[in-house]
Write a protein that holds these residues in place. Structure first.
Motif, PDB file in Angstrom:
ATOM      1  N   ARG A 151      44.528 -92.093  51.832  1.00 25.12           N
ATOM      2  CA  ARG A 151      45.573 -92.719  51.017  1.00 25.12           C
ATOM      3  C   ARG A 151      46.427 -93.580  51.943  1.00 25.12           C
ATOM      4  O   ARG A 151      46.953 -93.108  52.940  1.00 25.12           O
ATOM      5  CB  ARG A 151      46.437 -91.651  50.341  1.00 25.12           C
ATOM      6  N   GLU A 152      46.544 -94.852  51.600  1.00 24.73           N
ATOM      7  CA  GLU A 152      47.411 -95.763  52.348  1.00 24.73           C
ATOM      8  C   GLU A 152      48.148 -96.643  51.352  1.00 24.73           C
ATOM      9  O   GLU A 152      47.519 -97.338  50.542  1.00 24.73           O
ATOM     10  CB  GLU A 152      46.598 -96.619  53.312  1.00 24.73           C
ATOM     11  N   ASN A 153      49.466 -96.590  51.396  1.00 24.19           N
ATOM     12  CA  ASN A 153      50.323 -97.346  50.486  1.00 24.19           C
ATOM     13  C   ASN A 153      49.935 -97.067  49.038  1.00 24.19           C
ATOM     14  O   ASN A 153      49.959 -95.917  48.613  1.00 24.19           O
ATOM     15  CB  ASN A 153      50.304 -98.833  50.819  1.00 24.19           C
ATOM     16  N   ASP A 154      49.546 -98.097  48.293  1.00 22.31           N
ATOM     17  CA  ASP A 154      49.254 -97.883  46.868  1.00 22.31           C
ATOM     18  C   ASP A 154      47.755 -97.772  46.573  1.00 22.31           C
ATOM     19  O   ASP A 154      47.333 -97.953  45.433  1.00 22.31           O
ATOM     20  CB  ASP A 154      49.892 -98.975  46.005  1.00 22.31           C
ATOM     21  N   HIS A 155      46.949 -97.450  47.589  1.00 20.13           N
ATOM     22  CA  HIS A 155      45.506 -97.281  47.385  1.00 20.13           C
ATOM     23  C   HIS A 155      45.025 -95.960  47.984  1.00 20.13           C
ATOM     24  O   HIS A 155      45.521 -95.524  49.016  1.00 20.13           O
ATOM     25  CB  HIS A 155      44.714 -98.416  48.049  1.00 20.13           C
ATOM     26  N   ALA A 156      44.057 -95.363  47.314  1.00 16.92           N
ATOM     27  CA  ALA A 156      43.367 -94.188  47.841  1.00 16.92           C
ATOM     28  C   ALA A 156      41.864 -94.435  47.706  1.00 16.92           C
ATOM     29  O   ALA A 156      41.413 -95.036  46.735  1.00 16.92           O
ATOM     30  CB  ALA A 156      43.757 -92.935  47.082  1.00 16.92           C
ATOM     31  N   PHE A 157      41.127 -94.001  48.701  1.00 11.46           N
ATOM     32  CA  PHE A 157      39.673 -94.126  48.700  1.00 11.46           C
ATOM     33  C   PHE A 157      39.066 -92.740  48.812  1.00 11.46           C
ATOM     34  O   PHE A 157      39.455 -91.956  49.663  1.00 11.46           O
ATOM     35  CB  PHE A 157      39.193 -95.000  49.862  1.00 11.46           C
ATOM     36  N   LEU A 158      38.113 -92.463  47.933  1.00  7.52           N
ATOM     37  CA  LEU A 158      37.428 -91.173  47.914  1.00  7.52           C
ATOM     38  C   LEU A 158      35.932 -91.418  48.094  1.00  7.52           C
ATOM     39  O   LEU A 158      35.332 -92.171  47.324  1.00  7.52           O
ATOM     40  CB  LEU A 158      37.618 -90.469  46.565  1.00  7.52           C
ATOM     41  N   GLN A 159      35.350 -90.792  49.084  1.00  2.21           N
ATOM     42  CA  GLN A 159      33.900 -90.863  49.289  1.00  2.21           C
ATOM     43  C   GLN A 159      33.321 -89.562  48.750  1.00  2.21           C
ATOM     44  O   GLN A 159      33.834 -88.478  49.050  1.00  2.21           O
ATOM     45  CB  GLN A 159      33.586 -91.011  50.772  1.00  2.21           C
ATOM     46  N   TRP A 160      32.234 -89.659  47.945  1.00  2.00           N
ATOM     47  CA  TRP A 160      31.743 -88.485  47.250  1.00  2.00           C
ATOM     48  C   TRP A 160      30.233 -88.501  47.034  1.00  2.00           C
ATOM     49  O   TRP A 160      29.586 -89.520  47.161  1.00  2.00           O
ATOM     50  CB  TRP A 160      32.442 -88.321  45.912  1.00  2.00           C
ATOM     51  N   LYS A 161      29.738 -87.313  46.656  1.00  2.00           N
ATOM     52  CA  LYS A 161      28.365 -87.148  46.157  1.00  2.00           C
ATOM     53  C   LYS A 161      28.487 -86.404  44.834  1.00  2.00           C
ATOM     54  O   LYS A 161      29.077 -85.325  44.763  1.00  2.00           O
ATOM     55  CB  LYS A 161      27.503 -86.342  47.114  1.00  2.00           C
ATOM     56  N   MET A 162      27.950 -86.993  43.771  1.00  2.00           N
ATOM     57  CA  MET A 162      28.004 -86.391  42.452  1.00  2.00           C
ATOM     58  C   MET A 162      26.584 -86.027  42.028  1.00  2.00           C
ATOM     59  O   MET A 162      25.680 -86.855  42.093  1.00  2.00           O
ATOM     60  CB  MET A 162      28.621 -87.381  41.449  1.00  2.00           C
ATOM     61  N   THR A 163      26.412 -84.797  41.596  1.00  2.00           N
ATOM     62  CA  THR A 163      25.116 -84.342  41.096  1.00  2.00           C
ATOM     63  C   THR A 163      25.279 -83.978  39.628  1.00  2.00           C
ATOM     64  O   THR A 163      26.105 -83.141  39.280  1.00  2.00           O
ATOM     65  CB  THR A 163      24.612 -83.122  41.887  1.00  2.00           C
ATOM     66  N   THR A 164      24.509 -84.649  38.799  1.00  2.00           N
ATOM     67  CA  THR A 164      24.580 -84.436  37.358  1.00  2.00           C
ATOM     68  C   THR A 164      23.287 -83.815  36.875  1.00  2.00           C
ATOM     69  O   THR A 164      22.207 -84.247  37.246  1.00  2.00           O
ATOM     70  CB  THR A 164      24.816 -85.775  36.629  1.00  2.00           C
ATOM     71  N   ARG A 165      23.415 -82.815  36.050  1.00  2.00           N
ATOM     72  CA  ARG A 165      22.264 -82.174  35.439  1.00  2.00           C
ATOM     73  C   ARG A 165      22.314 -82.496  33.947  1.00  2.00           C
ATOM     74  O   ARG A 165      23.160 -81.965  33.234  1.00  2.00           O
ATOM     75  CB  ARG A 165      22.305 -80.674  35.686  1.00  2.00           C
TER      76      ARG A 165
END
Length: 150
Positions: free
Chosen positions: A80-94
C-alpha cells in the motif's frame, strides 16, 4: 453517510486480514464484509468485463459465487502506497463440471479521500492459466502466444 473516520486505513496488514476472510477451503467465497469498503461509484475492470457502480460490482461477485463450488485465494505480496494498493495472488476455483485450475494475478485498488475503494483493476491471464491444464491444447496456445505476441 460514511466519513473517513468510519473507515479504517487499509494498510497492507489490514488488507491481508480482510481479503483472507473472503476465500476459504470449505466452500463458496463471501465478499459481504468487503462491500462497505467500496465507494458507490466503484469502477471494476478485469480481463473479461468493466463494471460501473457498487450494485453491478456486488452482482458480479454473487454470480461468481453461484457458479463455483469452492474458491481459494493465496495472497502473496501486498503493498500500500498513498492511494493505491497492489495485491499479488493465486486463485483456485472449483466449478461444478470442470477440474480446478489456479489463476495467477494481481489487483490494483485505488482509494478516494474517504478511504473507500473507488477503482479495482484485476490483471491475470485467464486463458493461459486455464490452457496450462488442458492436454495438447496448452502447447498450441503457448506456441500461438509466442509466435504472434512475442
Amino acid at each position: 453517510m460514511e466519513t473517513k473516520q468510519d473507515i479504517p486505513l487499509l494498510d497492507a496488514k489490514a488488507i491481508r486480514r480482510l481479503w483472507s476472510q473472503t476465500y476459504n477451503t470449505q466452500g463458496k467465497p463471501d465478499w459481504s464484509h468487503l462491500y462497505p469498503l467500496y465507494d458507490q461509484e466503484i469502477r471494476f475492470q478485469d480481463s473479461i468485463q468493466t463494471l460501473e457502480g457498487k450494485q453491478a460490482f456486488m452482482a458480479m461477485c454473487e454470480r461468481l459465487a453461484k457458479r463455483c463450488k469452492q474458491m481459494d485465494m493465496e495472497l502473496y505480496t501486498i503493498v500500500r502506497e498513498n492511494d493505491h494498493a497492489f495485491l499479488q495472488w493465486k486463485m483456485t476455483t472449483r466449478f461444478r463440471h470442470f477440474p480446478s485450475s489456479p489463476i495467477y494475478g494481481c489487483s490494483c485498488l485505488t482509494f478516494n479521500e474517504k478511504e473507500l475503494i473507488v477503482e479495482q483493476r484485476d490483471y491475470y491471464d485467464l486463458w493461459g492459466d486455464i490452457a496450462d491444464h488442458v492436454p495438447v491444447y496448452h502447447r498450441l496456445y503457448r506456441w500461438f502466444m509466442r509466435t504472434f505476441f512475442g
